[in-house]
Design an enzyme around this catalytic site. Structure first.
Site, mmCIF file in Angstrom:
data_model
loop_
_atom_site.group_PDB
_atom_site.id
_atom_site.type_symbol
_atom_site.label_atom_id
_atom_site.label_comp_id
_atom_site.label_asym_id
_atom_site.label_seq_id
_atom_site.Cartn_x
_atom_site.Cartn_y
_atom_site.Cartn_z
ATOM 1 N N LYS A 92 -12.148 38.177 17.151
ATOM 2 C CA LYS A 92 -12.411 36.975 16.360
ATOM 3 C C LYS A 92 -13.624 37.159 15.456
ATOM 4 C CE LYS A 92 -9.824 33.688 19.083
ATOM 5 N NZ LYS A 92 -9.707 32.448 19.818
ATOM 6 N N LYS A 139 1.021 38.335 19.311
ATOM 7 C CA LYS A 139 1.279 37.173 20.178
ATOM 8 C C LYS A 139 1.436 35.888 19.374
ATOM 9 C CE LYS A 139 -3.071 35.060 21.425
ATOM 10 N NZ LYS A 139 -3.695 34.195 22.393
ATOM 11 N N LYS A 192 -1.850 29.829 18.201
ATOM 12 C CA LYS A 192 -2.124 28.590 17.469
ATOM 13 C C LYS A 192 -2.839 28.879 16.168
ATOM 14 C CE LYS A 192 -3.623 26.603 21.534
ATOM 15 N NZ LYS A 192 -4.582 25.810 22.264
HETATM 16 P P1 ATP Z 1 -5.735 31.061 19.737
HETATM 17 O O1 ATP Z 1 -4.718 32.108 19.386
HETATM 18 O O2 ATP Z 1 -6.069 30.136 18.623
HETATM 19 O O3 ATP Z 1 -6.920 31.601 20.486
HETATM 20 P P2 ATP Z 1 -3.887 30.406 21.716
HETATM 21 O O4 ATP Z 1 -2.633 30.030 21.038
HETATM 22 O O5 ATP Z 1 -4.018 31.779 22.287
HETATM 23 O O6 ATP Z 1 -5.055 30.095 20.749
HETATM 24 P P3 ATP Z 1 -5.286 29.247 23.936
HETATM 25 O O7 ATP Z 1 -5.780 27.838 23.984
HETATM 26 O O8 ATP Z 1 -6.278 30.331 23.720
HETATM 27 O O9 ATP Z 1 -4.136 29.364 22.860
HETATM 28 O O10 ATP Z 1 -4.472 29.574 25.247
HETATM 29 C C1 ATP Z 1 -4.042 28.677 26.238
HETATM 30 C C2 ATP Z 1 -3.298 29.425 27.317
HETATM 31 O O11 ATP Z 1 -2.065 29.925 26.789
HETATM 32 C C3 ATP Z 1 -4.037 30.648 27.857
HETATM 33 O O12 ATP Z 1 -3.890 30.742 29.255
HETATM 34 C C4 ATP Z 1 -3.386 31.813 27.163
HETATM 35 O O13 ATP Z 1 -3.443 32.980 27.936
HETATM 36 C C5 ATP Z 1 -1.956 31.321 27.021
HETATM 37 N N1 ATP Z 1 -1.309 31.906 25.848
HETATM 38 C C6 ATP Z 1 -1.681 31.738 24.555
HETATM 39 N N2 ATP Z 1 -0.847 32.379 23.729
HETATM 40 C C7 ATP Z 1 0.090 32.956 24.513
HETATM 41 C C8 ATP Z 1 1.243 33.760 24.256
HETATM 42 N N3 ATP Z 1 1.603 34.062 23.028
HETATM 43 N N4 ATP Z 1 1.992 34.191 25.280
HETATM 44 C C9 ATP Z 1 1.644 33.855 26.554
HETATM 45 N N5 ATP Z 1 0.569 33.101 26.876
HETATM 46 C C10 ATP Z 1 -0.199 32.657 25.880
#
Ligand code: ATP
Ligand code: LTN
Length: 337
Positions: A117, A200, A203
């Site tokens: 990041k 992955k 968000k």
């Molecule tokens: P960002 O990418 O903006 O950091 P994010 O989409 O990864 O956000 P988080 O709030 O960081 O979302 O994650 C919430 C939960 O969802 C965490 O436990 C994370 O491991 C899980 N997670 C996020 N993205 C994935 C994914 N693509 N596949 C599986 N688990 C995920």
């Protein structure tokens, strides 16, 4: 029969967007729901973590409530789990400071999420909060003496740091914290972007066209799945290396239907990608439609939602304040009274 003490789980999710996505659900939130049946569960919306991206206050407020509503809509039951907002429990910040004093500068700098990041925005635009983010996360977990932490694969390193900090504290100041374990699924722990199936689903992706959101209209998600990126082949088989797109869709399909990959492959033997994508779209949309309606309904009554969160905060504070007092005592901080 004597009541066996349930193990405790804790997890958190950031309110950084209006909707969670399918990766969040399949990678982590689905386990939150399952674990509340067998564990003493604490789940929080980590609004303090979300401050690392400098959100607009109106958006943060809306997204925090929307996050809580979605958690209830997917099946988190406030009578079974303690559901709360991180900033409602001041002990998170208080323990974070103590953990910061135990964390090496280099150790924090090795966190890959921080490295990724901060590399994207450059040192001058990276806030210190992003650097200490995993330490606040460790405090979230250690405060509740959690045994297990259900998260997606990307959080493995943060859980390791939490374990290291807990162990370091215990060996220096005496047994105070339970050392938690990550609860990370083998399948579904990483759902990829539908348009870029080697990254992955996230968000914060630049484009949302490969992200299936829980709160999106059914037509939108249907379209996104039907236009998912696939290779030029025809066979529906799981092969992450050569067929990243199809493999990702198979992971989604099997995670939702409960079928094995073998069974799904057999069902689509000789049928081609078009039929397969339609089937994936159908199961995803059927699954998400009632969740979206339930979340929308909860958001119509913010007072009810807030009352649930206040009750959760009271329960969370009761546990967290005990751990914090024990920690202060172990450190030699003089109690106020
Ligand atoms: P960002 O990418 O903006 O950091 P994010 O989409 O990864 O956000 P988080 O709030 O960081 O979302 O994650 C919430 C939960 O969802 C965490 O436990 C994370 O491991 C899980 N997670 C996020 N993205 C994935 C994914 N693509 N596949 C599986 N688990 C995920
Ligand atoms: N860093 C996590 C969110 C998070 C968390 C936690 C997860 C904050 N505190 C405590 C588990 C336990 C993320 O980005 N998904």
């Amino acid at each position: 029969m004597a009541d066996v003490k349930r193990k405790r789980v804790l997890s958190g999710i950031q309110p950084t967007h209006d909707s969670f996505h399918l990766g969040n659900y399949l990678g982590a939130l689905k386990q939150w729901v399952a674990l509340q049946e067998s564990h003493d569960a604490f789940y929080c919306v980590v609004d303090l973590h979300a401050l690392t991206v400098g959100p607009d206050p109106v958006e943060l407020r809306r997204r925090t409530l929307a996050s809580a509503a979605q958690l209830i809509a997917i099946g988190i039951d406030p009578t079974k789990s303690t559901l709360f907002i991180q900033s409602h429990v001041p002990a998170h910040n208080q323990l974070a400071w103590i953990m910061e004093c135990l964390t090496g500068f280099g150790e924090a700098g090795r966190m890959t999420q921080f490295k990724d990041k901060s590399a994207k925005s450059g040192a001058d635009r990276t806030v210190v909060g992003l650097f200490t983010y995993p330490i606040l996360q460790a405090a979230d977990i250690l405060l509740y003496q959690a045994d297990q932490v259900p998260v997606g694969e990307d959080q493995r390193q943060h859980i390791e740091l939490t374990r290291d900090l807990g162990q370091r504290f215990n060996s220096k100041y005496g047994q105070t914290f339970t050392i938690p374990e990550g609860y990370i699924l083998k399948s579904g722990a990483k759902i990829n972007d539908l348009q870029d199936p080697t990254s992955k689903m996230s968000k914060s992706s630049a484009s949302q066209s490969g992200v299936i959101e829980l709160m999106d209209a059914p037509e939108v998600n249907l379209k996104k799945i039907k236009s998912a990126m696939t290779d030029t082949g025809r066979e529906v088989i799981f092969d992450e290396k050569n067929k990243a797109g199809i493999s990702n869709l198979l992971t989604i399909y099997t995670a939702i239907t409960g079928l094995t990959v073998d069974a799904a492959q057999n069902d689509f033997d000789g049928k081609g990608y078009g039929d397969f994508k339609s089937a994936v779209a159908e199961v995803v949309v059927d699954f998400l439609t009632p969740i979206r309606s339930k979340a929308q309904e909860l958001l119509q009554d913010p007072a009810h939602l807030t009352a649930i969160l206040q009750e959760g905060a009271a329960k969370a504070n009761a546990v967290a304040s005990v751990t914090l007092a024990e920690t202060y005592e172990a450190l030699g901080l003089i109690p106020r009274a």
